[in-house]
Design a protein around this motif. Structure first.
Motif, short mmCIF file in Angstrom:
data_model
loop_
_atom_site.label_atom_id
_atom_site.label_comp_id
_atom_site.label_asym_id
_atom_site.label_seq_id
_atom_site.Cartn_x
_atom_site.Cartn_y
_atom_site.Cartn_z
N TRP A 166 7.24 14.62 3.11
CA TRP A 166 8.21 15.69 3.43
C TRP A 166 7.70 16.64 4.50
CZ3 TRP A 166 7.05 14.03 -1.49
CH2 TRP A 166 5.86 14.52 -2.03
N GLU A 167 6.41 16.60 4.79
CA GLU A 167 5.89 17.40 5.91
C GLU A 167 6.17 16.72 7.25
OE1 GLU A 167 1.81 18.26 5.25
OE2 GLU A 167 2.18 19.50 3.47
N MET A 168 6.55 15.42 7.21
CA MET A 168 6.84 14.67 8.43
C MET A 168 8.33 14.37 8.57
SD MET A 168 3.73 11.87 8.19
CE MET A 168 4.10 11.34 6.50
N LEU A 169 9.02 14.16 7.45
CA LEU A 169 10.38 13.64 7.50
C LEU A 169 11.36 14.57 6.79
CD1 LEU A 169 9.64 9.92 6.53
CD2 LEU A 169 9.96 10.84 8.83
N ALA A 170 12.56 14.71 7.38
CA ALA A 170 13.67 15.37 6.72
C ALA A 170 14.44 14.34 5.90
CB ALA A 170 14.58 16.03 7.75
N ASP A 171 15.33 14.81 5.02
CA ASP A 171 15.99 13.88 4.12
C ASP A 171 16.99 12.95 4.81
OD1 ASP A 171 17.95 15.71 4.67
OD2 ASP A 171 18.36 16.27 2.60
N HIS A 172 17.39 13.26 6.06
CA HIS A 172 18.31 12.36 6.77
C HIS A 172 17.58 11.27 7.56
CE1 HIS A 172 17.22 15.22 9.96
NE2 HIS A 172 17.53 14.26 10.82
N GLN A 173 16.26 11.35 7.64
CA GLN A 173 15.48 10.36 8.39
C GLN A 173 15.11 9.21 7.44
OE1 GLN A 173 12.65 13.35 9.82
NE2 GLN A 173 13.41 13.00 11.91
N ILE A 174 15.92 8.17 7.50
CA ILE A 174 15.90 7.10 6.49
C ILE A 174 14.93 5.98 6.87
CG2 ILE A 174 17.34 5.46 5.23
CD1 ILE A 174 17.96 8.46 4.78
N ILE A 175 14.25 5.45 5.86
CA ILE A 175 13.33 4.32 6.04
C ILE A 175 13.82 3.17 5.17
CG2 ILE A 175 10.98 3.49 5.67
CD1 ILE A 175 10.00 6.33 6.21
N SER A 176 13.96 1.99 5.76
CA SER A 176 14.41 0.82 4.99
C SER A 176 13.20 0.03 4.48
CB SER A 176 15.30 -0.08 5.84
OG SER A 176 14.56 -0.72 6.86
N ILE A 177 13.34 -0.53 3.28
CA ILE A 177 12.28 -1.31 2.64
C ILE A 177 12.90 -2.63 2.19
CG2 ILE A 177 10.48 -1.31 0.87
CD1 ILE A 177 11.12 1.79 0.65
N GLU A 178 12.59 -3.70 2.89
CA GLU A 178 13.19 -5.01 2.59
C GLU A 178 12.30 -5.74 1.58
OE1 GLU A 178 13.93 -9.09 5.02
OE2 GLU A 178 14.57 -7.25 6.04
N ILE A 179 12.83 -5.96 0.36
CA ILE A 179 12.07 -6.56 -0.72
C ILE A 179 12.54 -7.98 -1.04
CG2 ILE A 179 11.54 -6.36 -3.19
CD1 ILE A 179 11.51 -3.35 -2.87
N ASN A 180 13.86 -8.16 -1.15
CA ASN A 180 14.45 -9.48 -1.43
C ASN A 180 13.91 -10.11 -2.71
OD1 ASN A 180 16.08 -9.42 0.91
ND2 ASN A 180 14.38 -10.20 2.16
N GLN A 181 13.86 -9.34 -3.75
CA GLN A 181 13.44 -9.81 -5.08
C GLN A 181 14.14 -8.97 -6.14
OE1 GLN A 181 11.72 -12.09 -6.54
NE2 GLN A 181 10.31 -13.04 -5.10
N TRP A 182 14.22 -9.51 -7.37
CA TRP A 182 14.76 -8.78 -8.52
C TRP A 182 16.17 -8.22 -8.24
CZ3 TRP A 182 9.90 -7.10 -6.47
CH2 TRP A 182 8.82 -7.79 -7.02
N ILE A 184 17.40 -7.23 -5.63
CA ILE A 184 17.39 -6.14 -4.65
C ILE A 184 17.08 -6.73 -3.28
CG2 ILE A 184 16.12 -4.09 -3.85
CD1 ILE A 184 15.83 -3.26 -6.75
N GLY A 185 17.94 -6.46 -2.32
CA GLY A 185 17.67 -6.90 -0.96
C GLY A 185 16.85 -5.87 -0.22
N THR A 186 17.51 -4.79 0.25
CA THR A 186 16.84 -3.72 0.99
C THR A 186 17.14 -2.38 0.32
OG1 THR A 186 17.04 -4.91 3.09
CG2 THR A 186 16.63 -2.55 3.21
N LEU A 187 16.10 -1.59 0.14
CA LEU A 187 16.24 -0.22 -0.35
C LEU A 187 16.13 0.73 0.83
CD1 LEU A 187 13.99 -0.39 -3.54
CD2 LEU A 187 16.49 -0.34 -3.48
N TYR A 188 16.88 1.82 0.77
CA TYR A 188 16.88 2.81 1.85
C TYR A 188 16.33 4.12 1.30
CZ TYR A 188 19.68 -0.70 4.18
OH TYR A 188 20.11 -1.88 4.74
N ALA A 189 15.15 4.49 1.79
CA ALA A 189 14.42 5.62 1.23
C ALA A 189 14.77 6.91 1.97
CB ALA A 189 12.92 5.38 1.30
N SER A 190 15.11 7.94 1.18
CA SER A 190 15.33 9.29 1.69
C SER A 190 14.29 10.20 1.06
CB SER A 190 16.75 9.77 1.35
OG SER A 190 16.91 11.14 1.69
N VAL A 191 13.55 10.93 1.90
CA VAL A 191 12.45 11.78 1.42
C VAL A 191 12.96 13.20 1.20
CG1 VAL A 191 10.20 12.75 1.99
CG2 VAL A 191 10.73 10.38 2.60
N MET A 192 12.77 13.72 -0.01
CA MET A 192 13.15 15.10 -0.32
C MET A 192 11.90 15.98 -0.35
SD MET A 192 15.91 14.69 -3.39
CE MET A 192 14.63 14.18 -4.55
#
Length: 559
Positions: A166-182, A184-192
């Protein structure tokens, strides 16, 4: 002993009296059982229940602390009569039975005019059955995390906390995490956490869910609409909160900034939000393993990309990590996880917020005009410094000042020649969110112009004051401190302040620091100091206010 008002008795007598026997009891309830009932009570407490023995239904139930007096039994009983749980109708029973002699005598004294028989019995079969069902609910409720993932996820949460994204990113700056298991395809992370209000990671299962939630929040205003928008999300989450065993009795949870606390005082919470499930404060096994891989991938990404993410820009970055399953998890496998920033989504969310802010600005134009008019007519305001702030007059050595100039999040410089032992400074310490707001207000006013001490008096009591005033570049003047004229500590501090300001040729500084609730309260370290405003030390003659008078309810005004 308290008694019912006569008007209340008359109202209760108008209720239809039914040929029914009600069971009433108050019993200790463990925190686990209270959690099963979705009670707000976090610790062990008491459950009060009133049951209709003929209909076999609960008419009223309440959770209270163990210290609550016997009046709570009466309050719950009155609700059972007048506002019972559906489908029961308002009514007055012919008879009440309880298993506590003291409660029996107490109720007899309170209800003696209502023509209700109150008897003692050693056992209450319906109440016993109800609490057995509560116990079963508590024992069958799943744990917050599957046992084999507790230590793993707590360790990952600690690593994320130390990364402080949170010292680097605002909550609108999204990071995608592609897992393709369980599933779940891709998760989109928002940092609070950038605003210092709530810290954590939201892992959205789809971009559509994320965008819908942001749009809903920006469009809704009422609490009910915001709650509906929150429950409409589709995401996994990890949030941080102060550990229950580290709360002080008189501490306001809303005023706590977790960044001011030691790591040992902070704990993670995990859960799931879904439009059809609502908010669930625990994870099932497949969710837990997915969150583990997502957090491990984020941790590696933050560590590898810290320098690029620390810039004001949100660059396009892509990393791949091969992450093995942890030792306690079967089957063994190594997962290739792709992590990348999504600048186009960040820009879309930012523009969405800007449009909403512009619409709000248009609606509040008249209010802002009134505020500007008020600024022109009120000579001295007291709405700049957050209530409860700590402030002091002091001095910072030139060597330490040079370090602060390099580390402060905001620095307003002046051309000051080092002279004497250091720069005279006013220290204002508050919580991190309030410090951010204070800094933004000063910046919005064009910066800090000067610091002044001006005489004031209370004509009613005859007391004299030395009033600390901050003047911003737009001409507004704000009170930051009221010092009594006969305070020897302040008199000595003012004497040193004036001497040091003479040596610096009229220059001084204002330091805004966080950590009001933490261990550094009253003695912030360099890392706690968020802003340094260098300014002029102004004389009361330069301000031209003259003697200010204290007017009750309005503060200090022109004489």
């Amino acid at each position: 002993m308290s008694v019912l008002n006569r008007s209340t008795l008359r109202r209760l007598k108008t209720l239809h009296q039914i040929p029914s026997v009600w069971e009433g009891d108050r019993r200790r309830l463990s925190a686990g059982m209270a959690q099963s009932l979705e009670s707000d009570t976090q610790e062990d407490g008491d459950c009060i229940v009133w049951l209709d023995g003929v209909e076999g239904m609960v008419r009223a139930m309440d959770m209270v602390t163990s210290e609550t007096g016997p009046e709570a039994m009466v309050r719950a009983l009155l609700r059972a009569m007048e506002y019972p749980h559906s489908p029961a109708k308002p009514a007055r029973p012919q008879k009440i039975i309880v298993r506590d002699r003291e409660v029996q005598f107490y109720l007899r004294g309170i209800l003696q005019d209502l023509e209700i028989a109150i008897d003692y019995v050693p056992e209450l079969p319906l109440v016993d059955e109800l609490f057995r069902s509560f116990q079963e609910m508590s024992s069958t409720r799943p744990p917050k995390l599957p046992p084999e993932y507790v230590e793993l996820l707590e360790e990952k949460a600690q690593e994320i906390w130390e990364d402080a994204p949170w010292e680097m990113l605002a909550d609108h700056q999204i990071i995608s995490i592609e897992i393709n298991q369980w599933d779940i395809g891709t998760l989109y992370a928002s940092v609070m956490g950038m605003l210092g209000m709530e810290y954590g990671i939201l892992l959205y299962r789809s971009l559509d869910s994320l965008k819908r939630f942001r749009a809903s929040v920006l469009a809704k205003e009422s609490f009910e609409e915001l709650e509906e928008a929150f429950l409409g999300q589709d995401c996994l989450f990890m949030t941080f909160e102060k550990a229950e065993d580290s709360f002080d009795e008189d501490e306001d949870e809303d005023e706590i900034d977790l960044s001011d606390l030691a790591l040992s005082e902070i704990g993670p919470s995990f859960g799931n939000v879904h439009p059809l499930e609502g908010m669930r404060p625990f994870l099932y096994e497949e969710e837990a393993i997915a969150v583990y891989f997502a957090l491990e991938a984020l941790h590696r990404f933050f560590r590898a990309s810290h320098r690029q993410l620390s810039d004001d820009k949100f660059p396009s970055l892509t990393k791949r990590f091969r992450i093995p399953t942890p030792p306690a998890v079967e089957p063994k496998q190594t997962l290739s996880v792709k992590v990348e920033t999504v600048p186009e989504v960040a820009a879309e969310l930012f523009n969405m917020a800007q449009l909403a802010a512009d619409d709000e600005d248009e609606e509040e134009f008249d209010d802002e005009f009134d505020d500007e008019f008020e600024d022109m007519t009120v000579p001295l305001r007291d709405d700049l410094i957050p209530k409860g702030s700590f402030f002091s007059l002091g001095m910072m050595t030139w060597e330490r000042l040079d370090l602060l100039r390099q580390t402060a999040e905001h620095y307003q410089p002046k051309d000051i020649a080092a002279a004497g032992e250091g720069l005279p400074v006013i220290l204002i310490q508050t919580s991190r969110p309030k410090a951010k707001e204070l800094i933004e207000k000063i910046q919005g006013a064009g910066g800090l112009k000067g610091v002044c001490f001006n005489p004031g008096e209370d004509p009613e009591e005859g007391d004299l004051y030395d009033l600390g005033i901050l003047q911003t570049e737009n001409g507004n003047m704000y009170l930051f401190g009221e010092f009594t004229g006969d305070d020897p500590v302040h008199i000595e501090a003012r004497r040193k302040w004036d001497q040091r300001c003479q040596k610096t040729k009229g220059y001084c500084g204002v330091i805004i620091a966080r950590g009001l609730k933490g261990a550094s309260k009253g003695n912030p370290q360099l890392g706690d100091m968020m802003a340094l405003f260098e300014a002029r030390s102004l004389s009361s003659e330069e301000l031209g206010l003259g003697m200010l008078q204290l007017i009750p309810q309005f503060g200090f005004e022109l004489e």
